[in-house]
Design a protein around this motif. Structure first.
Motif, mmCIF file in Angstrom:
data_model
loop_
_atom_site.group_PDB
_atom_site.id
_atom_site.type_symbol
_atom_site.label_atom_id
_atom_site.label_comp_id
_atom_site.label_asym_id
_atom_site.label_seq_id
_atom_site.Cartn_x
_atom_site.Cartn_y
_atom_site.Cartn_z
ATOM 1 N N PHE A 1 34.303 25.378 41.964
ATOM 2 C CA PHE A 1 35.377 25.701 41.033
ATOM 3 C C PHE A 1 34.899 25.589 39.586
ATOM 4 C CE2 PHE A 1 38.664 24.061 38.167
ATOM 5 C CZ PHE A 1 39.540 25.132 38.173
ATOM 6 N N GLN A 2 34.169 24.517 39.277
ATOM 7 C CA GLN A 2 33.682 24.331 37.916
ATOM 8 C C GLN A 2 32.726 25.457 37.512
ATOM 9 O OE1 GLN A 2 32.145 20.301 38.179
ATOM 10 N NE2 GLN A 2 34.002 19.461 37.278
ATOM 11 N N ASN A 3 31.934 25.919 38.438
ATOM 12 C CA ASN A 3 31.055 27.056 38.164
ATOM 13 C C ASN A 3 31.885 28.316 37.913
ATOM 14 O OD1 ASN A 3 28.358 28.413 38.148
ATOM 15 N ND2 ASN A 3 29.226 29.460 39.933
ATOM 16 N N TYR A 4 32.926 28.491 38.725
ATOM 17 C CA TYR A 4 33.816 29.649 38.579
ATOM 18 C C TYR A 4 34.521 29.638 37.225
ATOM 19 C CZ TYR A 4 38.368 31.976 38.853
ATOM 20 O OH TYR A 4 39.492 32.716 38.570
ATOM 21 N N ILE A 5 35.068 28.477 36.842
ATOM 22 C CA ILE A 5 35.890 28.405 35.638
ATOM 23 C C ILE A 5 35.056 28.552 34.369
ATOM 24 C CG2 ILE A 5 35.885 25.916 35.141
ATOM 25 C CD1 ILE A 5 39.038 28.099 35.357
ATOM 26 N N SER B 1 32.083 30.302 34.241
ATOM 27 C CA SER B 1 31.374 31.587 34.221
ATOM 28 C C SER B 1 32.159 32.629 33.432
ATOM 29 C CB SER B 1 31.156 32.091 35.657
ATOM 30 O OG SER B 1 30.349 31.190 36.383
ATOM 31 N N TYR B 2 31.447 33.548 32.805
ATOM 32 C CA TYR B 2 32.086 34.616 32.052
ATOM 33 C C TYR B 2 32.378 35.796 32.965
ATOM 34 C CZ TYR B 2 31.913 32.740 27.342
ATOM 35 O OH TYR B 2 32.156 31.986 26.217
ATOM 36 N N GLU B 3 33.645 36.198 33.002
ATOM 37 C CA GLU B 3 34.028 37.367 33.775
ATOM 38 C C GLU B 3 33.780 38.634 32.955
ATOM 39 O OE1 GLU B 3 37.800 37.092 35.745
ATOM 40 O OE2 GLU B 3 37.669 34.913 35.938
ATOM 41 N N GLN B 4 33.882 39.761 33.626
ATOM 42 C CA GLN B 4 33.557 41.041 32.995
ATOM 43 C C GLN B 4 34.386 41.277 31.730
ATOM 44 O OE1 GLN B 4 34.291 44.390 35.553
ATOM 45 N NE2 GLN B 4 32.998 45.776 34.369
ATOM 46 N N TYR C 1 41.317 34.240 29.120
ATOM 47 C CA TYR C 1 40.039 34.870 28.797
ATOM 48 C C TYR C 1 39.587 34.481 27.385
ATOM 49 C CZ TYR C 1 40.093 37.898 32.912
ATOM 50 O OH TYR C 1 40.077 38.379 34.189
ATOM 51 N N ARG C 2 38.370 33.965 27.309
ATOM 52 C CA ARG C 2 37.794 33.601 26.020
ATOM 53 C C ARG C 2 37.486 34.859 25.193
ATOM 54 N NH1 ARG C 2 33.620 29.943 29.301
ATOM 55 N NH2 ARG C 2 34.096 31.652 30.731
ATOM 56 N N ASP D 1 33.155 28.547 23.933
ATOM 57 C CA ASP D 1 33.093 28.329 25.383
ATOM 58 C C ASP D 1 34.198 27.424 25.915
ATOM 59 O OD1 ASP D 1 30.850 29.932 25.630
ATOM 60 O OD2 ASP D 1 29.453 28.275 25.299
ATOM 61 N N SER D 2 35.196 27.120 25.091
ATOM 62 C CA SER D 2 36.304 26.267 25.536
ATOM 63 C C SER D 2 37.070 26.919 26.681
ATOM 64 C CB SER D 2 37.251 25.980 24.370
ATOM 65 O OG SER D 2 36.579 25.292 23.328
#
Length: 354
Positions: free
Chosen positions: A8-12, A14-17, A86-87, A141-142
């Protein structure tokens, strides 16, 4: 299939498209403002439309200024949705018909609520009620996690947790539901790992789509509220508590719940360092009720609990909750509930037997 905590931490993080698109857009404007419009004109308009992306330079009208509950939950049978904000998304002011709980999972997030800026730190939990104009800015990256809840579900889950504390429930009701501008509640939980783990578990359950997931999510949300109130009911910031110097409204209400049998307006005001007149106004603004109404309601709630759960006599309950005479207690109780304490006890007993 459920994610592990590390997955989950890797998922949250990671940057999505879409986040990558917005990040590129942000740095194109920041680092090369002189060619930014050319950059925007070169973007694939069809792709932007298909992915429902927001590029302010290519739009004259506002983006999603109002989102109703039916649109958001249109093809969704549950009451609770979770998402990562989304950041680098361009900030845009909007309102919606449902409740939003924004949890700052990592870093710092800036938000504006009815034109008033707020800086949220890691561990903050911000509750934004329906029809409240706000925007969110994350340009690093927050991580902010949004919990979106149908209004009906929010009322049932949230206030179920508050049934034992009428004064605190009045405060939340006043802040979240009164038609005033800038309503919000922020729990400053700091580095409380218990609270953030609850958010993680909620999101992992939501992503897992397992059997009875909707039931699990509702139950987990109730537990989340309970943890916030158990550990951080004195760490609340709101449009009302921001103006108080010294004690927060929840501290005052907690004091009244613990001392309702003997609390007077003058003594309570002196305890918190206020004059009686200023304290009376503060209570009214903070809860929508007068000092005497709050004390009366706490006493009656405690009396109802004693009538349901004990075999104490009516005079004993009268003394327990702080009424000087049985006659005054009986008269106040009947006016509030439309029945005598004895009738209430019989009604409660018959309902329990069914």
């Amino acid at each position: 299939m459920k994610l592990t905590r590390s997955e989950f931490q890797n998922y949250i993080h990671s940057y999505e498209q879409d986040e990558i698109f917005y990040r590129d857009l942000y740095f194109a404007e920041k680092e090369h403002p002189e060619t930014f419009m050319e950059y925007c004109q070169s973007l694939d308009r069809e792709m932007i439309a298909q992915r429902k992306l927001y590029v302010p330079a290519l739009r004259k009208e506002g983006w999603l200024p109002y989102l109703n509950e039916g649109t958001l939950f249109q093809d969704f049978t549950g009451d609770i949705m979770l998402s990562k904000h989304y950041r680098y998304t361009p900030a845009f002011a909007h309102e919606h018909e449902f409740f939003e709980i924004m949890c700052i999972y990592d870093g710092t997030v800036k938000t504006t609520i009815q034109g008033i800026p707020h800086t949220l730190q890691q561990g903050d939990v911000c509750i934004i009620p329906p029809h409240t104009r706000h925007s969110v800015s994350i340009f690093d990256d927050s991580i902010a996690i949004n919990i979106l809840v149908r209004t009906s579900a929010f009322q049932s889950t949230f206030f179920q947790t508050l049934t034992a504390d009428s004064a605190l429930s009045q405060f939340f009701t006043h802040v979240l539901y009164h038609k005033t501008e800038g309503n919000f509640l922020i729990f400053h939980t700091g580095n409380d790992k218990i609270v953030m783990k609850s958010v993680e578990k909620l999101f992992i359950e939501y992503l897992g789509h397992e059997k009875y997931s909707y039931t699990f999510l509702n139950s987990m949300l109730i537990l989340f509220w309970a943890k916030l109130l158990r550990y951080h009911e004195n760490d609340i910031e709101s449009i009302l508590t921001k103006e108080t110097t010294g004690s927060s409204m929840t501290e005052i209400l907690n004091y009244l719940n613990q001392n309702f049998q003997i609390a007077s307006l003058s003594d309570t005001a002196a305890h918190f360092g206020y004059s009686s007149s200023h304290f009376s106004k503060l209570i009214k603004e903070g809860t929508g009720r007068t000092f005497l109404q709050i004390i009366r309601d706490i006493k009656l709630n405690q009396a109802c609990r004693a009538l349901r759960e004990t075999t104490l006599s009516i005079p004993s309950i009268c003394k327990l909750v702080g009424y000087e005479t049985t006659e005054h207690f009986m008269r106040t109780f009947k006016k509030a509930y439309g029945m005598t304490p004895g009738e209430y006890r019989k009604t409660s007993s018959s309902l329990l037997e069914k």
